[in-house]
Design a protein around this motif. Structure first.
Motif, PDB file in Angstrom:
ATOM      1  N   ALA A  91       7.236 -10.774  -2.101  1.00 57.87           N
ATOM      2  CA  ALA A  91       6.499  -9.611  -2.629  1.00 57.87           C
ATOM      3  C   ALA A  91       5.501  -9.999  -3.727  1.00 57.87           C
ATOM      4  N   PHE A  92       5.458 -11.266  -4.102  1.00 56.47           N
ATOM      5  CA  PHE A  92       4.535 -11.690  -5.164  1.00 56.47           C
ATOM      6  C   PHE A  92       3.082 -11.504  -4.705  1.00 56.47           C
ATOM      7  N   PRO A  93       2.191 -11.203  -5.625  1.00 51.58           N
ATOM      8  CA  PRO A  93       0.782 -11.021  -5.233  1.00 51.58           C
ATOM      9  C   PRO A  93       0.220 -12.239  -4.521  1.00 51.58           C
ATOM     10  N   ASN A  94       0.504 -13.431  -5.053  1.00 53.26           N
ATOM     11  CA  ASN A  94      -0.088 -14.636  -4.473  1.00 53.26           C
ATOM     12  C   ASN A  94       0.368 -14.843  -3.024  1.00 53.26           C
ATOM     13  N   SER A  95       1.660 -14.601  -2.764  1.00 49.09           N
ATOM     14  CA  SER A  95       2.175 -14.771  -1.398  1.00 49.09           C
ATOM     15  C   SER A  95       1.416 -13.874  -0.437  1.00 49.09           C
ATOM     16  N   ASN A  96       1.141 -12.667  -0.873  1.00 51.20           N
ATOM     17  CA  ASN A  96       0.517 -11.692   0.013  1.00 51.20           C
ATOM     18  C   ASN A  96      -0.987 -11.894   0.157  1.00 51.20           C
ATOM     19  N   LEU A  97      -1.615 -12.365  -0.909  1.00 51.07           N
ATOM     20  CA  LEU A  97      -3.052 -12.610  -0.762  1.00 51.07           C
ATOM     21  C   LEU A  97      -3.297 -13.811   0.152  1.00 51.07           C
ATOM     22  N   GLN A  98      -2.336 -14.748   0.169  1.00 59.08           N
ATOM     23  CA  GLN A  98      -2.481 -15.887   1.091  1.00 59.08           C
ATOM     24  C   GLN A  98      -2.385 -15.418   2.548  1.00 59.08           C
TER      25      GLN A  98
END
Lengths: 291, 311
Positions: free
Chosen positions: A224-231
């Motif tokens: 759910a982290f922002p970085n995981s999802n933007l990737q």
């Protein structure tokens, strides 16, 4: 709303920091193209299984991949530059004390902060577009210099794909830009915005890796982290495998059990909205005193 | 200065029961005052007495804990914009964009405010004597030049109420003199001027009315002449002040006698000086000097605020 937008545009256009950040982004693209072009001149193989040749790399630098490659740089290094711009645009108003001047000349605090945010977003979009233009121009030179002047790939669906890549890239920049903006408002300083956001960007993968190691329900949290999802969103931008990718591939994401792109997009929207609401509420409610 | 509170003068600013608390600190306590059109109203107080907080509340930058501020009848604590359109302010220090020139800063502000003719920018720069350096970036300005630009910005929208917080801060003597001339001229043009300054000599020269605050509380307010208590005291001296003091105590209409630096301050209206002198002569007490007691705002301020204690 027009006067305050014009005011924000005037300030950002005249601010040296804006141009320095744009120059850094454009410079990075020129530098990376130059280095890769230089490498492609060597007779060697690339990739984890030496599956690519110099010719593969040279062709990847041709026009067909210019937009996604430029955007991959914008979607990685560009985020950091956007964070600096967003935090600086807000934090400087406090450090210069101009927040009082603007607040007494604006038709309301929400309008004031919304106009600033809108203009920061417009400048980020323009910066990303400038990066793409420079990347395409450099790539065009490489393409035509190597007899690859074949534009048969330029079809309607190709152009639509490029546009989608551009919008996806802007979309992934939004949460961290919103966070930097919000922290600068709450902390009333540029450093709060830049430090807090870059700190999170730096710490997120480390904490995520540790959580994944911990197993159990901890394993789920980094998804759910922002970085995981933007990737996940950035991985939608089609890029030849031979070119450097500033983030995990779709295969790597699948192995990690990443969310679907729809869910990832929804999460990024939620992050962005939450950060912006925090900024608006803080700015609306608090006293405006010296920075 | 003329008396400014005539019945025909419109009330521009009214502060009613204003309180502001920062945590455990009460910055403003039950402040009540009003400013009318065409007057210079000075708001004085020692450092930390709540002056800047009050200015911040007037400008809608700070929310009061209690009370309200009405500017042109508009409640500034609820919706400040209609009032702000008619107010020009130099609050605390002049703050502008350091990378923009003086002219560009005013241009940016004019864009934000809307409806300001380009000629007005040149006019205000000329008014504060910055035309020659208007093209230089703000960061290269001296403190005095920054203040001048702050005053220009305050006057840009041709306001009906001008709030100037320490306008002469950093100005050289000629700049200070120019501002001293500018302030009453603004009032003569029909504007109200709300002035915060620690230069009490300047304040005394330009103000119609004065309010003095200490620890957030209003301790005195009124026309300058009234605060200075002009015409209410006589300054007297004799070869030996002790018999004079005793003789004065015997005069029933003498309201009080105090010793000050070898003189006696006698609470008697100045117009009764001759009558008092006759009364003393009748007691065989002869004064060597009798004049109206002239005081200044600084003395009144120090006396009221207790800032002069220990001097």
């Amino acid at each position: 709303m027009r006067p305050i937008l014009a005011f924000e545009y005037f300030k950002l256009r005249k601010w040296m920091t804006t141009w320095i950040l744009a120059l850094i982004l454009v410079g990075l693209i020129v530098l990376l193209y130059s280095v890769l072009w230089s490498i492609s001149g060597q007779e060697r193989t690339f990739g984890s299984h030496n599956q690519f040749t110099s010719e593969d790399l040279r062709r990847a630098l041709f026009l067909q991949s210019a937009v996604p490659f430029s955007l991959s740089i914008v979607g990685s290094f560009g985020i950091i530059l956007s964070v600096v711009l967003a935090a600086g645009a807000v934090g400087s108003e406090y450090s210069w004390g101009t927040v009082r001047l603007v607040a007494t000349a604006s038709r309301g605090r929400i309008r004031m902060i919304a106009a600033k945010l809108a203009m920061v977003c417009a400048f980020i979009a323009a910066g990303a577009l400038a990066a793409v233009i420079v990347g395409v121009t450099y790539s065009a030179v490489i393409t035509f210099a190597n007899g690859g002047a074949n534009l048969h790939f330029v079809t309607g669906s190709f152009l639509l794909d490029q546009l989608e890549s551009y919008l996806r890239t802007l979309f992934v920049i939004a949460p961290y830009t919103a966070l930097a903006f919000s922290l600068a408002v709450i902390g009333r300083s540029t450093m709060a915005g830049i430090g807090g956001t870059l700190g999170l960007i730096l710490v997120e993968p480390i904490i995520g890796a540790l959580m994944r190691e911990a197993g159990g329900w901890w394993h789920e949290v980094p998804r759910a982290f922002p970085n995981s999802n933007l990737q996940i969103i950035l991985a939608q931008n089609k890029l030849p495998d031979v070119l450097p990718r500033f983030g995990p591939s779709e295969e790597e994401l699948a192995r990690r059990g990443a969310y679907s792109w729809e869910l990832a997009a929804l999460l990024l929207v939620v992050y962005t909205v939450v950060f912006l609401v925090l900024a608006l509420v803080a700015f609306r409610r608090r006293d405006i005193t010296t920075g | 200065m003329s008396e400014s509170q005539g019945n025909d003068q419109r009330e521009i600013l009214r502060i009613e029961g204003l309180w502001k608390r920062y945590g455990r600190v009460l910055a403003v306590r039950d402040l009540n005052l009003n400013v009318v059109q065409g007057e210079v109203f000075s708001f004085l107080g020692p450092n930390g007495s709540g002056k800047s907080t009050t200015v911040g509340i007037i400008l809608g930058l700070i929310r009061p804990t209690r009370g309200r501020v009405l500017a042109f009848g508009n409640d500034m604590t609820k919706n400040p914009w209609p009032g702000l359109q008619r107010i020009g302010a130099l609050a605390e220090s002049a703050a502008f964009y350091p990378y923009l020139s003086g002219r560009d800063n005013l241009q940016a502000l004019a864009t934000l405010l809307g409806g300001i003719a380009p000629a007005r920018i040149a006019e205000t720069l000329e008014m504060v004597g910055l035309s020659q350096r208007a093209g230089d970036t703000f960061r290269t300005y001296s403190l005095g030049m920054k203040q001048r630009l702050g005053i220009a910005a305050a006057l840009l929208r041709d306001p009906e109420l001008v709030i100037l917080d320490e306008p002469t801060n950093g100005l050289d003597p000629s700049g200070t003199a120019e501002v001293r001339e500018l302030i009453p001229s603004l009032a003569r043009q029909g504007r109200a001027v709300f002035l915060c300054s620690h230069l009490l000599h300047e304040v005394q020269q330009v103000s119609d009315r004065v309010a003095i605050v200490k620890d957030g509380r209003l301790i005195a307010q009124g026309p300058v002449t009234q605060l200075l208590r002009r015409g209410e005291y006589l300054r007297m001296r004799a070869e030996d002040n002790e018999p004079l003091k005793r003789a004065l105590s015997a005069v029933p209409w003498v309201r009080g006698v105090e010793s000050h630096d070898g003189y006696l301050r006698v609470a008697v209206p100045v117009h009764r000086a001759a009558e008092l002198n006759r009364a003393l002569s009748a007691q065989q007490v002869y004064v060597s000097e009798i004049t109206p007691w002239e005081t200044d705002l600084e003395s009144v301020f120090l006396e009221l605020t207790g800032e002069g204690a220990g001097r």
